[in-house]
Design a protein around this motif. Structure first.
Motif, PDB file in Angstrom:
ATOM      1  N   GLN A  38      56.410  37.847  29.193  1.00 40.39           N
ATOM      2  CA  GLN A  38      55.132  38.545  29.089  1.00 40.39           C
ATOM      3  C   GLN A  38      55.048  39.577  30.196  1.00 40.39           C
ATOM      4  N   VAL A  39      54.365  40.664  29.920  1.00 41.42           N
ATOM      5  CA  VAL A  39      54.051  41.640  30.948  1.00 41.42           C
ATOM      6  C   VAL A  39      52.595  41.412  31.328  1.00 41.42           C
ATOM      7  N   ILE A  40      52.371  41.080  32.593  1.00 41.07           N
ATOM      8  CA  ILE A  40      51.022  40.797  33.073  1.00 41.07           C
ATOM      9  C   ILE A  40      50.624  41.912  34.028  1.00 41.07           C
ATOM     10  N   GLU A  41      49.518  42.576  33.754  1.00 38.87           N
ATOM     11  CA  GLU A  41      49.047  43.613  34.663  1.00 38.87           C
ATOM     12  C   GLU A  41      48.640  42.981  35.981  1.00 38.87           C
ATOM     13  N   TRP A  42      48.867  43.703  37.069  1.00 35.79           N
ATOM     14  CA  TRP A  42      48.588  43.171  38.398  1.00 35.79           C
ATOM     15  C   TRP A  42      47.125  42.769  38.543  1.00 35.79           C
ATOM     16  N   THR A  43      46.237  43.478  37.893  1.00 37.36           N
ATOM     17  CA  THR A  43      44.811  43.167  37.991  1.00 37.36           C
ATOM     18  C   THR A  43      44.461  41.863  37.273  1.00 37.36           C
ATOM     19  N   ASP A  44      45.340  41.362  36.412  1.00 40.92           N
ATOM     20  CA  ASP A  44      45.084  40.128  35.666  1.00 40.92           C
ATOM     21  C   ASP A  44      45.838  38.921  36.221  1.00 40.92           C
ATOM     22  N   VAL A  45      46.614  39.107  37.276  1.00 44.74           N
ATOM     23  CA  VAL A  45      47.425  38.015  37.822  1.00 44.74           C
ATOM     24  C   VAL A  45      46.559  36.837  38.262  1.00 44.74           C
ATOM     25  N   HIS A  46      45.348  37.104  38.728  1.00 47.61           N
ATOM     26  CA  HIS A  46      44.462  36.025  39.187  1.00 47.61           C
ATOM     27  C   HIS A  46      44.088  35.053  38.066  1.00 47.61           C
ATOM     28  N   SER A  47      44.244  35.459  36.823  1.00 47.04           N
ATOM     29  CA  SER A  47      43.890  34.580  35.712  1.00 47.04           C
ATOM     30  C   SER A  47      45.101  33.784  35.187  1.00 47.04           C
ATOM     31  N   TYR A  48      46.174  33.758  35.982  1.00 51.15           N
ATOM     32  CA  TYR A  48      47.368  32.990  35.654  1.00 51.15           C
ATOM     33  C   TYR A  48      47.651  32.007  36.785  1.00 51.15           C
ATOM     34  N   CYS A  49      48.257  30.882  36.458  1.00 46.45           N
ATOM     35  CA  CYS A  49      48.579  29.847  37.443  1.00 46.45           C
ATOM     36  C   CYS A  49      49.596  30.384  38.442  1.00 46.45           C
ATOM     37  N   HIS A  50      49.357  30.161  39.718  1.00 47.87           N
ATOM     38  CA  HIS A  50      50.279  30.648  40.736  1.00 47.87           C
ATOM     39  C   HIS A  50      51.546  29.794  40.819  1.00 47.87           C
ATOM     40  N   THR A  51      51.570  28.648  40.174  1.00 47.29           N
ATOM     41  CA  THR A  51      52.746  27.782  40.197  1.00 47.29           C
ATOM     42  C   THR A  51      53.644  28.012  38.989  1.00 47.29           C
ATOM     43  N   CYS A  52      53.078  27.931  37.785  1.00 50.34           N
ATOM     44  CA  CYS A  52      53.900  28.015  36.577  1.00 50.34           C
ATOM     45  C   CYS A  52      53.692  29.311  35.781  1.00 50.34           C
ATOM     46  N   LEU A  53      52.741  30.138  36.190  1.00 49.35           N
ATOM     47  CA  LEU A  53      52.426  31.426  35.564  1.00 49.35           C
ATOM     48  C   LEU A  53      51.923  31.299  34.118  1.00 49.35           C
ATOM     49  N   SER A  54      51.332  30.169  33.792  1.00 43.62           N
ATOM     50  CA  SER A  54      50.664  30.010  32.500  1.00 43.62           C
ATOM     51  C   SER A  54      49.237  30.534  32.626  1.00 43.62           C
ATOM     52  N   PRO A  55      48.647  30.985  31.526  1.00 44.91           N
ATOM     53  CA  PRO A  55      47.251  31.442  31.598  1.00 44.91           C
ATOM     54  C   PRO A  55      46.331  30.287  31.985  1.00 44.91           C
ATOM     55  N   LEU A  56      45.363  30.581  32.827  1.00 48.79           N
ATOM     56  CA  LEU A  56      44.402  29.563  33.249  1.00 48.79           C
ATOM     57  C   LEU A  56      43.321  29.395  32.198  1.00 48.79           C
ATOM     58  N   ALA A  57      42.809  28.189  32.101  1.00 47.09           N
ATOM     59  CA  ALA A  57      41.682  27.881  31.219  1.00 47.09           C
ATOM     60  C   ALA A  57      40.446  27.708  32.101  1.00 47.09           C
ATOM     61  N   PHE A  58      39.284  27.715  31.480  1.00 45.33           N
ATOM     62  CA  PHE A  58      38.030  27.564  32.229  1.00 45.33           C
ATOM     63  C   PHE A  58      37.202  26.461  31.585  1.00 45.33           C
ATOM     64  N   HIS A  59      36.658  25.591  32.419  1.00 43.89           N
ATOM     65  CA  HIS A  59      35.815  24.501  31.932  1.00 43.89           C
ATOM     66  C   HIS A  59      34.379  24.790  32.350  1.00 43.89           C
ATOM     67  N   ASP A  60      33.512  25.022  31.377  1.00 39.17           N
ATOM     68  CA  ASP A  60      32.120  25.382  31.647  1.00 39.17           C
ATOM     69  C   ASP A  60      31.344  24.266  32.339  1.00 39.17           C
ATOM     70  N   ALA A  61      31.584  23.024  31.948  1.00 35.17           N
ATOM     71  CA  ALA A  61      30.823  21.914  32.516  1.00 35.17           C
ATOM     72  C   ALA A  61      31.068  21.740  34.014  1.00 35.17           C
ATOM     73  N   PHE A  62      32.259  22.112  34.480  1.00 32.60           N
ATOM     74  CA  PHE A  62      32.588  21.969  35.898  1.00 32.60           C
ATOM     75  C   PHE A  62      32.660  23.327  36.603  1.00 32.60           C
ATOM     76  N   ASP A  63      32.433  24.408  35.873  1.00 33.69           N
ATOM     77  CA  ASP A  63      32.421  25.769  36.414  1.00 33.69           C
ATOM     78  C   ASP A  63      33.672  26.036  37.256  1.00 33.69           C
ATOM     79  N   ALA A  64      34.837  25.721  36.694  1.00 30.48           N
ATOM     80  CA  ALA A  64      36.086  25.878  37.433  1.00 30.48           C
ATOM     81  C   ALA A  64      37.247  26.184  36.486  1.00 30.48           C
ATOM     82  N   SER A  65      38.207  26.936  36.980  1.00 27.66           N
ATOM     83  CA  SER A  65      39.405  27.226  36.207  1.00 27.66           C
ATOM     84  C   SER A  65      40.467  26.180  36.515  1.00 27.66           C
ATOM     85  N   TYR A  66      41.374  25.975  35.554  1.00 23.86           N
ATOM     86  CA  TYR A  66      42.418  24.971  35.711  1.00 23.86           C
ATOM     87  C   TYR A  66      43.652  25.374  34.915  1.00 23.86           C
TER      88      TYR A  66
END
Length: 99
Positions: A38-66
């Motif tokens: 995948q080509v990931i724009e630098w501005t979108d890197v924060h929405s990917y896991c810093h360990t495995c580089l998979s896209p992060l998900a968001f859980h509304d009930a806990f207001d946190a990404s995982y």
């Protein structure tokens, strides 16, 4: 091949002939990360896991990404002990299914 490493150094007099990093074509401006085919724009890197580089998900009930691959939260629990989002957050994102 032998067990020696060979390094070819570029002479300084060729430096002026190299293209500048600023010589982008239109539509190619910016920095990118290539990961998992995948080509990931630098501005979108924060929405990917810093360990495995998979896209992060968001859980509304806990207001946190995982990260679903690593099964880890990517946001710290806040310092407020009475925070409605953090006080009931499980240790791992997969544990939320058991509640």
């Amino acid at each position: 091949m032998d067990d020696k490493l060979r390094f070819l150094l570029d002479p300084k007099n060729r430096k002026a002939r190299k293209p500048s990093i600023m010589n982008y074509k239109e539509g190619e401006k910016g920095l990118y990360l290539l990961a998992k085919r995948q080509v990931i724009e630098w501005t979108d890197v924060h929405s990917y896991c810093h360990t495995c580089l998979s896209p992060l998900a968001f859980h509304d009930a806990f207001d946190a990404s995982y990260c679903t691959e690593c099964d880890e939260w990517r946001e710290e629990i806040c310092a407020d002990l009475h925070c409605e989002y953090c006080k009931n957050r499980p240790a791992k994102p997969s544990d939320r299914k058991q509640r």
